[in-house]
Design a protein around this motif. Structure first.
Motif, PDB file in Angstrom:
ATOM      1  N   VAL A  34      45.363 -12.340  21.527  1.00 37.25           N
ATOM      2  CA  VAL A  34      45.243 -11.361  22.616  1.00 37.25           C
ATOM      3  C   VAL A  34      46.239 -10.225  22.423  1.00 37.25           C
ATOM      4  O   VAL A  34      45.893  -9.040  22.533  1.00 37.25           O
ATOM      5  N   VAL A  35      47.482 -10.580  22.126  1.00 37.61           N
ATOM      6  CA  VAL A  35      48.511  -9.558  21.897  1.00 37.61           C
ATOM      7  C   VAL A  35      48.139  -8.682  20.705  1.00 37.61           C
ATOM      8  O   VAL A  35      48.239  -7.447  20.758  1.00 37.61           O
ATOM      9  N   ALA A  36      47.694  -9.318  19.615  1.00 35.31           N
ATOM     10  CA  ALA A  36      47.320  -8.571  18.410  1.00 35.31           C
ATOM     11  C   ALA A  36      46.148  -7.639  18.681  1.00 35.31           C
ATOM     12  O   ALA A  36      46.107  -6.511  18.179  1.00 35.31           O
ATOM     13  N   THR A  37      45.184  -8.100  19.492  1.00 36.79           N
ATOM     14  CA  THR A  37      44.016  -7.272  19.802  1.00 36.79           C
ATOM     15  C   THR A  37      44.405  -6.038  20.600  1.00 36.79           C
ATOM     16  O   THR A  37      43.962  -4.911  20.295  1.00 36.79           O
ATOM     17  N   VAL A  38      45.228  -6.222  21.615  1.00 40.48           N
ATOM     18  CA  VAL A  38      45.667  -5.086  22.437  1.00 40.48           C
ATOM     19  C   VAL A  38      46.437  -4.081  21.583  1.00 40.48           C
ATOM     20  O   VAL A  38      46.183  -2.866  21.638  1.00 40.48           O
ATOM     21  N   LEU A  39      47.379  -4.567  20.782  1.00 40.87           N
ATOM     22  CA  LEU A  39      48.156  -3.678  19.922  1.00 40.87           C
ATOM     23  C   LEU A  39      47.269  -2.949  18.924  1.00 40.87           C
ATOM     24  O   LEU A  39      47.427  -1.736  18.690  1.00 40.87           O
ATOM     25  N   ALA A  40      46.316  -3.669  18.327  1.00 43.08           N
ATOM     26  CA  ALA A  40      45.448  -3.081  17.320  1.00 43.08           C
ATOM     27  C   ALA A  40      44.557  -1.999  17.919  1.00 43.08           C
ATOM     28  O   ALA A  40      44.313  -0.959  17.279  1.00 43.08           O
ATOM     29  N   ILE A  41      44.062  -2.231  19.132  1.00 42.00           N
ATOM     30  CA  ILE A  41      43.216  -1.220  19.771  1.00 42.00           C
ATOM     31  C   ILE A  41      44.014   0.044  20.080  1.00 42.00           C
ATOM     32  O   ILE A  41      43.566   1.167  19.814  1.00 42.00           O
ATOM     33  N   VAL A  42      45.218  -0.137  20.608  1.00 47.17           N
ATOM     34  CA  VAL A  42      46.064   1.018  20.929  1.00 47.17           C
ATOM     35  C   VAL A  42      46.407   1.804  19.669  1.00 47.17           C
ATOM     36  O   VAL A  42      46.217   3.021  19.599  1.00 47.17           O
ATOM     37  N   VAL A  43      46.900   1.106  18.646  1.00 47.73           N
ATOM     38  CA  VAL A  43      47.286   1.768  17.404  1.00 47.73           C
ATOM     39  C   VAL A  43      46.063   2.352  16.704  1.00 47.73           C
ATOM     40  O   VAL A  43      46.095   3.473  16.173  1.00 47.73           O
ATOM     41  N   GLY A  44      44.951   1.606  16.702  1.00 47.27           N
ATOM     42  CA  GLY A  44      43.734   2.079  16.050  1.00 47.27           C
ATOM     43  C   GLY A  44      43.188   3.327  16.699  1.00 47.27           C
ATOM     44  O   GLY A  44      42.733   4.248  15.998  1.00 47.27           O
ATOM     45  N   VAL A  45      43.204   3.389  18.019  1.00 45.42           N
ATOM     46  CA  VAL A  45      42.726   4.579  18.733  1.00 45.42           C
ATOM     47  C   VAL A  45      43.598   5.787  18.386  1.00 45.42           C
ATOM     48  O   VAL A  45      43.094   6.888  18.101  1.00 45.42           O
ATOM     49  N   LEU A  46      44.906   5.600  18.404  1.00 45.91           N
ATOM     50  CA  LEU A  46      45.817   6.687  18.079  1.00 45.91           C
ATOM     51  C   LEU A  46      45.651   7.137  16.626  1.00 45.91           C
ATOM     52  O   LEU A  46      45.633   8.339  16.324  1.00 45.91           O
ATOM     53  N   ALA A  47      45.522   6.157  15.719  1.00 50.62           N
ATOM     54  CA  ALA A  47      45.401   6.487  14.294  1.00 50.62           C
ATOM     55  C   ALA A  47      44.094   7.185  13.980  1.00 50.62           C
ATOM     56  O   ALA A  47      44.040   8.063  13.112  1.00 50.62           O
ATOM     57  N   SER A  48      43.022   6.823  14.687  1.00 46.90           N
ATOM     58  CA  SER A  48      41.702   7.375  14.378  1.00 46.90           C
ATOM     59  C   SER A  48      41.519   8.808  14.849  1.00 46.90           C
ATOM     60  O   SER A  48      40.520   9.447  14.538  1.00 46.90           O
ATOM     61  N   ARG A  49      42.506   9.339  15.573  1.00 44.73           N
ATOM     62  CA  ARG A  49      42.401  10.723  16.047  1.00 44.73           C
ATOM     63  C   ARG A  49      42.504  11.718  14.892  1.00 44.73           C
ATOM     64  O   ARG A  49      42.041  12.856  15.010  1.00 44.73           O
ATOM     65  N   THR A  50      43.138  11.313  13.809  1.00 43.74           N
ATOM     66  CA  THR A  50      43.273  12.201  12.644  1.00 43.74           C
ATOM     67  C   THR A  50      42.829  11.466  11.384  1.00 43.74           C
ATOM     68  O   THR A  50      42.871  10.237  11.326  1.00 43.74           O
ATOM     69  N   ARG A  51      42.402  12.216  10.382  1.00 42.92           N
ATOM     70  CA  ARG A  51      41.942  11.599   9.136  1.00 42.92           C
ATOM     71  C   ARG A  51      43.081  10.883   8.424  1.00 42.92           C
ATOM     72  O   ARG A  51      42.918   9.755   7.929  1.00 42.92           O
ATOM     73  N   TRP A  52      44.248  11.515   8.385  1.00 38.50           N
ATOM     74  CA  TRP A  52      45.371  10.889   7.675  1.00 38.50           C
ATOM     75  C   TRP A  52      45.862   9.644   8.419  1.00 38.50           C
ATOM     76  O   TRP A  52      46.296   8.669   7.800  1.00 38.50           O
ATOM     77  N   GLY A  53      45.757   9.676   9.752  1.00 36.91           N
ATOM     78  CA  GLY A  53      46.153   8.501  10.528  1.00 36.91           C
ATOM     79  C   GLY A  53      45.240   7.318  10.258  1.00 36.91           C
ATOM     80  O   GLY A  53      45.697   6.180  10.106  1.00 36.91           O
ATOM     81  N   ALA A  54      43.924   7.589  10.192  1.00 39.15           N
ATOM     82  CA  ALA A  54      42.962   6.525   9.901  1.00 39.15           C
ATOM     83  C   ALA A  54      43.184   5.961   8.504  1.00 39.15           C
ATOM     84  O   ALA A  54      43.144   4.743   8.299  1.00 39.15           O
ATOM     85  N   ASP A  55      43.441   6.851   7.538  1.00 37.05           N
ATOM     86  CA  ASP A  55      43.690   6.393   6.165  1.00 37.05           C
ATOM     87  C   ASP A  55      44.962   5.558   6.091  1.00 37.05           C
ATOM     88  O   ASP A  55      45.012   4.538   5.386  1.00 37.05           O
ATOM     89  N   ALA A  56      45.997   5.992   6.824  1.00 37.97           N
ATOM     90  CA  ALA A  56      47.263   5.259   6.818  1.00 37.97           C
ATOM     91  C   ALA A  56      47.088   3.870   7.448  1.00 37.97           C
ATOM     92  O   ALA A  56      47.637   2.872   6.957  1.00 37.97           O
ATOM     93  N   ALA A  57      46.307   3.795   8.524  1.00 39.18           N
ATOM     94  CA  ALA A  57      46.062   2.509   9.182  1.00 39.18           C
ATOM     95  C   ALA A  57      45.299   1.570   8.263  1.00 39.18           C
ATOM     96  O   ALA A  57      45.607   0.373   8.177  1.00 39.18           O
TER      97      ALA A  57
END
Length: 220
Positions: A34-57
């Motif tokens: 549950v903790v990992a899912t919440v963290l992953a969604i938050v970080v994934g949403v933030l990272a996916s806002r930019t191409r370099w963020g998505a690539d870094a994730a």
């Protein structure tokens, strides 16, 4: 037949202990998932806002999965000492990675035209994310959650190295007494228990995915 009979006798005599350890194992996996899912969604949403963020994730997820669980646990034990905390941190770390990858992939697969249409209708960025992007990406995200859950079942067993809770301790105990009385039974009982828990959790997550996925998406 004698070996099978001995095994069932072993399990029956220690059922209360085994069931409690199974509860601990499942509880550890579910809570860290549950903790990992919440963290992953938050970080994934933030990272996916930019191409370099998505690539870094994506790169972080791929590289992180190559870290040996024993090595990470050893490092955490050296810093935090033995106990539950190193086990929790290790499980959250490994559970976070597959889900993060699928969050980024799922959001990237959402049709940009749909997002533009939603924004053109006056929906805010947050509303578009919550009502459109995440629901469309949800099946992919939940696939990552299911993969993560299965992986964490095994990592939780290794967490016994740090005196973490669960069935791993039974397996390690049997290994340490190899050749002794009931050593093999302890290993088999712990392993079978983890396999059964993995199947049960996967079934539950599969049902959860069906119930939480929009009917329009599930029919596609």
């Amino acid at each position: 037949m004698t070996a099978v009979t001995d095994f069932f006798t072993f399990v029956t005599e220690r059922w209360s202990v085994l069931s409690f350890l199974a509860y601990q194992h499942l509880s550890l996996v579910v809570q860290t998932l549950v903790v990992a899912t919440v963290l992953a969604i938050v970080v994934g949403v933030l990272a996916s806002r930019t191409r370099w963020g998505a690539d870094a994730a994506q790169a972080f997820s791929a590289i992180g999965l190559t870290v040996p669980s024993y090595a990470l646990l050893g490092l955490l034990v050296g810093i935090l000492s033995i106990g539950v905390l190193p086990s929790v941190i290790a499980l959250v770390f490994f559970g976070f990675l597959p889900i993060l990858r699928n969050v980024v992939v799922g959001l990237a697969a959402v049709d940009p035209d749909l997002i533009e249409s939603a924004r053109g209708m006056g929906m805010s960025r947050v509303s578009t994310l919550v009502r459109l992007e995440l629901p469309l990406a949800w099946p992919v995200i939940m696939t990552g959650v299911r993969v993560s859950a299965q992986m964490l079942m095994g990592v939780a067993a290794i967490a016994a190295y740090a005196l973490g809770p669960g069935l791993g301790g039974y397996i390690f105990s049997g290994i340490s007494r190899t050749g002794g009385a009931n050593a093999t039974n302890a290993i088999v009982a712990g392993t079978l228990g983890i396999l059964i828990l993995a199947v049960v959790l996967d079934v539950v997550l599969n049902l959860l995915t069906r119930f939480t996925t929009s009917k329009g998406i599930s029919r596609v």
